[in-house]
Design a protein around this motif. Sequence first.
Motif, PDB file in Angstrom:
ATOM      1  N   ILE A 120       0.952  -1.265   0.078  1.00 50.09           N
ATOM      2  CA  ILE A 120      -0.054  -0.067   0.017  1.00 50.09           C
ATOM      3  C   ILE A 120       0.687   1.270  -0.094  1.00 50.09           C
ATOM      4  CG2 ILE A 120      -1.843   1.658   1.302  1.00 50.09           C
ATOM      5  CD1 ILE A 120      -2.640  -1.557   2.294  1.00 50.09           C
ATOM      6  N   ARG A 121       2.010   0.889   0.884  1.00 49.38           N
ATOM      7  CA  ARG A 121       3.043   2.259   0.966  1.00 49.38           C
ATOM      8  C   ARG A 121       3.398   2.471  -0.671  1.00 49.38           C
ATOM      9  NH1 ARG A 121       8.490   1.389   1.300  1.00 49.38           N
ATOM     10  NH2 ARG A 121       9.604   3.385   1.413  1.00 49.38           N
ATOM     11  N   LEU A 122       4.065   1.729  -1.392  1.00 44.83           N
ATOM     12  CA  LEU A 122       4.395   1.770  -2.635  1.00 44.83           C
ATOM     13  C   LEU A 122       3.491   2.245  -3.619  1.00 44.83           C
ATOM     14  CD1 LEU A 122       6.470  -1.490  -2.951  1.00 44.83           C
ATOM     15  CD2 LEU A 122       7.386   0.663  -2.370  1.00 44.83           C
ATOM     16  N   SER A 123       2.135   1.895  -3.379  1.00 45.83           N
ATOM     17  CA  SER A 123       1.169   2.257  -4.268  1.00 45.83           C
ATOM     18  C   SER A 123       0.882   3.755  -3.909  1.00 45.83           C
ATOM     19  CB  SER A 123      -0.194   1.410  -3.961  1.00 45.83           C
ATOM     20  OG  SER A 123       0.048   0.007  -4.160  1.00 45.83           O
ATOM     21  N   VAL A 124       0.891   4.276  -2.842  1.00 44.61           N
ATOM     22  CA  VAL A 124       0.770   5.458  -2.489  1.00 44.61           C
ATOM     23  C   VAL A 124       1.928   6.325  -3.064  1.00 44.61           C
ATOM     24  CG1 VAL A 124       0.691   7.296  -0.740  1.00 44.61           C
ATOM     25  CG2 VAL A 124      -0.763   5.247  -0.353  1.00 44.61           C
ATOM     26  N   HIS A 125       3.054   5.828  -3.157  1.00 43.08           N
ATOM     27  CA  HIS A 125       4.228   6.308  -3.654  1.00 43.08           C
ATOM     28  C   HIS A 125       3.923   6.868  -5.320  1.00 43.08           C
ATOM     29  CE1 HIS A 125       7.239   7.361  -0.612  1.00 43.08           C
ATOM     30  NE2 HIS A 125       6.998   6.291  -0.132  1.00 43.08           N
ATOM     31  N   HIS A 126       3.487   5.687  -5.608  1.00 38.77           N
ATOM     32  CA  HIS A 126       3.214   5.613  -7.099  1.00 38.77           C
ATOM     33  C   HIS A 126       2.272   6.605  -7.696  1.00 38.77           C
ATOM     34  CE1 HIS A 126       2.096   4.077 -11.310  1.00 38.77           C
ATOM     35  NE2 HIS A 126       0.887   3.961 -10.759  1.00 38.77           N
ATOM     36  N   ILE A 127       0.990   6.689  -6.780  1.00 40.13           N
ATOM     37  CA  ILE A 127       0.002   7.592  -7.032  1.00 40.13           C
ATOM     38  C   ILE A 127       0.599   9.237  -6.855  1.00 40.13           C
ATOM     39  CG2 ILE A 127      -1.463   7.958  -5.149  1.00 40.13           C
ATOM     40  CD1 ILE A 127      -2.748   6.929  -8.309  1.00 40.13           C
ATOM     41  N   MET A 128       1.109   9.426  -6.103  1.00 38.07           N
ATOM     42  CA  MET A 128       2.069  10.688  -5.778  1.00 38.07           C
ATOM     43  C   MET A 128       2.718  11.145  -6.818  1.00 38.07           C
ATOM     44  SD  MET A 128       1.299  12.233  -2.857  1.00 38.07           S
ATOM     45  CE  MET A 128       2.698  13.354  -2.443  1.00 38.07           C
ATOM     46  N   GLU A 129       3.554  10.497  -7.422  1.00 35.42           N
ATOM     47  CA  GLU A 129       4.451  10.626  -8.605  1.00 35.42           C
ATOM     48  C   GLU A 129       3.332  11.138  -9.757  1.00 35.42           C
ATOM     49  OE1 GLU A 129       7.684  10.367  -9.950  1.00 35.42           O
ATOM     50  OE2 GLU A 129       8.063  10.677  -7.847  1.00 35.42           O
ATOM     51  N   ARG A 130       2.334  10.162  -9.972  1.00 39.09           N
ATOM     52  CA  ARG A 130       1.311  10.735 -11.068  1.00 39.09           C
ATOM     53  C   ARG A 130       0.442  11.914 -10.716  1.00 39.09           C
ATOM     54  NH1 ARG A 130      -2.644   5.948 -11.845  1.00 39.09           N
ATOM     55  NH2 ARG A 130      -3.726   7.539 -13.156  1.00 39.09           N
ATOM     56  N   LYS A 131       0.397  12.088  -9.594  1.00 35.50           N
ATOM     57  CA  LYS A 131      -0.319  13.171  -9.261  1.00 35.50           C
ATOM     58  C   LYS A 131       0.333  14.402  -9.421  1.00 35.50           C
ATOM     59  CE  LYS A 131      -1.876  15.733  -5.143  1.00 35.50           C
ATOM     60  NZ  LYS A 131      -2.093  15.749  -3.570  1.00 35.50           N
ATOM     61  N   ASN A 132       1.704  14.290  -9.169  1.00 38.23           N
ATOM     62  CA  ASN A 132       2.571  15.424  -9.224  1.00 38.23           C
ATOM     63  C   ASN A 132       3.226  15.630 -10.829  1.00 38.23           C
ATOM     64  OD1 ASN A 132       2.268  16.243  -6.450  1.00 38.23           O
ATOM     65  ND2 ASN A 132       4.113  14.834  -5.920  1.00 38.23           N
ATOM     66  N   HIS A 133       3.432  14.679 -11.499  1.00 41.45           N
ATOM     67  CA  HIS A 133       3.656  14.574 -12.754  1.00 41.45           C
ATOM     68  C   HIS A 133       3.266  14.005 -13.822  1.00 41.45           C
ATOM     69  CE1 HIS A 133       7.587  15.651 -10.504  1.00 41.45           C
ATOM     70  NE2 HIS A 133       7.394  14.414  -9.927  1.00 41.45           N
ATOM     71  N   GLY A 134       1.846  13.839 -13.786  1.00 43.70           N
ATOM     72  CA  GLY A 134       0.944  13.465 -14.488  1.00 43.70           C
ATOM     73  C   GLY A 134       1.123  11.993 -14.800  1.00 43.70           C
ATOM     74  N   ASN A 135       0.141  11.512 -15.832  1.00 45.72           N
ATOM     75  CA  ASN A 135       0.161   9.896 -16.023  1.00 45.72           C
ATOM     76  C   ASN A 135       1.378   9.459 -16.806  1.00 45.72           C
ATOM     77  OD1 ASN A 135      -2.243   9.553 -14.701  1.00 45.72           O
ATOM     78  ND2 ASN A 135      -3.557   9.980 -16.379  1.00 45.72           N
ATOM     79  N   LYS A 136       2.382  10.226 -17.118  1.00 45.35           N
ATOM     80  CA  LYS A 136       3.351   9.510 -17.866  1.00 45.35           C
ATOM     81  C   LYS A 136       4.393   8.806 -16.939  1.00 45.35           C
ATOM     82  CE  LYS A 136       3.198  12.870 -21.614  1.00 45.35           C
ATOM     83  NZ  LYS A 136       3.522  14.561 -22.014  1.00 45.35           N
ATOM     84  N   SER A 137       4.265   9.225 -15.680  1.00 44.97           N
ATOM     85  CA  SER A 137       5.452   8.592 -14.990  1.00 44.97           C
ATOM     86  C   SER A 137       5.182   7.083 -14.727  1.00 44.97           C
ATOM     87  CB  SER A 137       5.443   9.096 -13.620  1.00 44.97           C
ATOM     88  OG  SER A 137       4.186   9.006 -12.962  1.00 44.97           O
TER      89      SER A 137
END
Lengths: 284, 329
Positions: B312-329
């Motif tokens: 869950i922690r890793l998934s939250v990191h992943h979604i933070m990336e997407r939130k901050n840098h768009g869906n390309k990450s």
Amino acid sequence: MKPLSYSRLEVIADDIRQDIIKMLEHAGSGHSAGPLGEVEIYVALYFVIMKHDPEKIDWPERDILIQSNGHCVPVRYATMAHAGYFDRSELMTLRKFGSRLQGHPERLRLPALESTSGPLGSGLSQAAGLGLALRLDNQTHRYIYVVMGDGELDEGNVWEAAMLIPKYNLHNVVAIIDRNNIQIDGLTENVMPLEDLKLKWQSFGWHVIEVDGNNLESVVDTLTMAKAITDKPVAIIAYTIPGKGVDFMENDYHWHGVPPNHEQAKLALKELRSLKGKITGEHN
Amino acid sequence: MEDLYLHDFKKDYLEEPIRKGFGRGLLKAGQINSSVVACCADLTDSTQMSLFADNFPDRFFEIGVAEQNLVTVGSGLAAGGKIPFVSSYAAFSPGRNYEQIRTTISLNNRPVKIVGSHSGISVGPDGATHQMLEDITLMRVLPNMVVLAPGDSIEAEKCTIAMASDNRPNYMRLAREATGIFTTTKTPFEIGKAYVYEKGNDVTVVSTGSMTFQALLAVDLLYKDGIDVEVIHVPTIKPLDGQTILKSLAKTGAVVTVEEGQINGGLGGAVAELIGENLPVPLFRVGVKDRFGESGEPNQLLEHFGLDAEHIRLSVHHIMERKNHGNKS
């Protein structure tokens, strides 16, 4: 409801058959053979056997009828109309948009149906649940009738219920099996052999009575007898003729799931009105 | 509502199988209302109905290994004015008897209380046949049906009591293994409501059933990573409390769903539908990814299938990336 003579009931049965033909022709789809074959069973139940009140459908003392083979619902609708549940003119709305008379019975649209059915094999289980509920409430004087098709007995769910009901000796549950020997793909004994049907039900713990299901007096007598048997639940094997009353439909499994077209309906109605040529008169 | 938030559960939390709470709740519901009856399909101890059966033998019916009969007898009992709880393993009910549920309970709108125990991957050694992962999806698409997945044994007890006075058909899923207790007798519970269990601003984690416990464990890990997570516990998957979820997403702008079941059509599917129509934000679904389970120890399986706090922690990191840098990450 005051008791009617058998000669009067025979006339009602014939009228119901005519209504079934008209309804199905008008609907343009639906099942012909089963409903025509079950007319005497429904007339016996609604006009002689069951305690019920069309004016008070939630009467707490009423008996309950569960139609497990929901595809035969035209016979129930037609019988209910004759018994006073609604006007006969409504029968022509069968299977039409907005109608209470759905293609298969839907309780929420017509509460007097008591349940929703069509997918086969589940009626007897619901009767078991009702039987358990009535027993908890000391209401075993109320009867629960379940009408099933014979092809329906292929369903495993039926036999699960057939085991449970004798376990709790729910003797106020009466199972009525329409033994007309046909189902969609052909004769029951070819599709999936059911015999020895009587022995099967007996071995599951039921008191089995066989009857000519198209002889109204015999059906009434059998259902009356069933009420008196309390050591076991009763299964009635009612031998019926699919398509009964219409020569070209009788015993032909092709009529299981199709309606008559206009010409066929005319022929059928002529035959029914004349009681197979026994009567000649104004309708001819 | 403020006192609903976490009560130091991470330090000395207790564990108990959720189904135990069902057993206690059913007994209480039976004491409150004499119309409550129960049926089981040869798993009376296992589904914890035995407490009710021992106390109300006349109101308990053993159906045998016959799940189609189980739910249709339930429909008949409801027609007779009773409030029937019918239990088996979720793999068999609603797994085997879906049509009977659809026709005689859902379409027929009878208030039968279907209880599916042993759901999820954490069933463990029994393997894929018994690890029911599709029940939320199956039941969620039935009109009239309420779908419930309490998070721990205490909530399951409340949920069971609430079901007995709800006049709709209900499905409740339970789990086999002991899981962490994160609510108290005072924690509010109402059918149809989702609850914010942890306040945060960066990402919303929406979870159901015992997975909320894992989500709460992840909060601590993420706090150390510098991410401020809001956790919403969703014990009622249908009807979904969209208001509570959307309000949170308007603030955080990203969501991770967590469930112990298939991500397709389950809670993740429900949230995807909700945000797709109302507030499109980046979404990541934690759950079983279109595959079946296998034998193993529960914790081993949670880790393998990516359902533990670390994932869950890793998934939250992943979604933070997407939130901050768009869906390309």
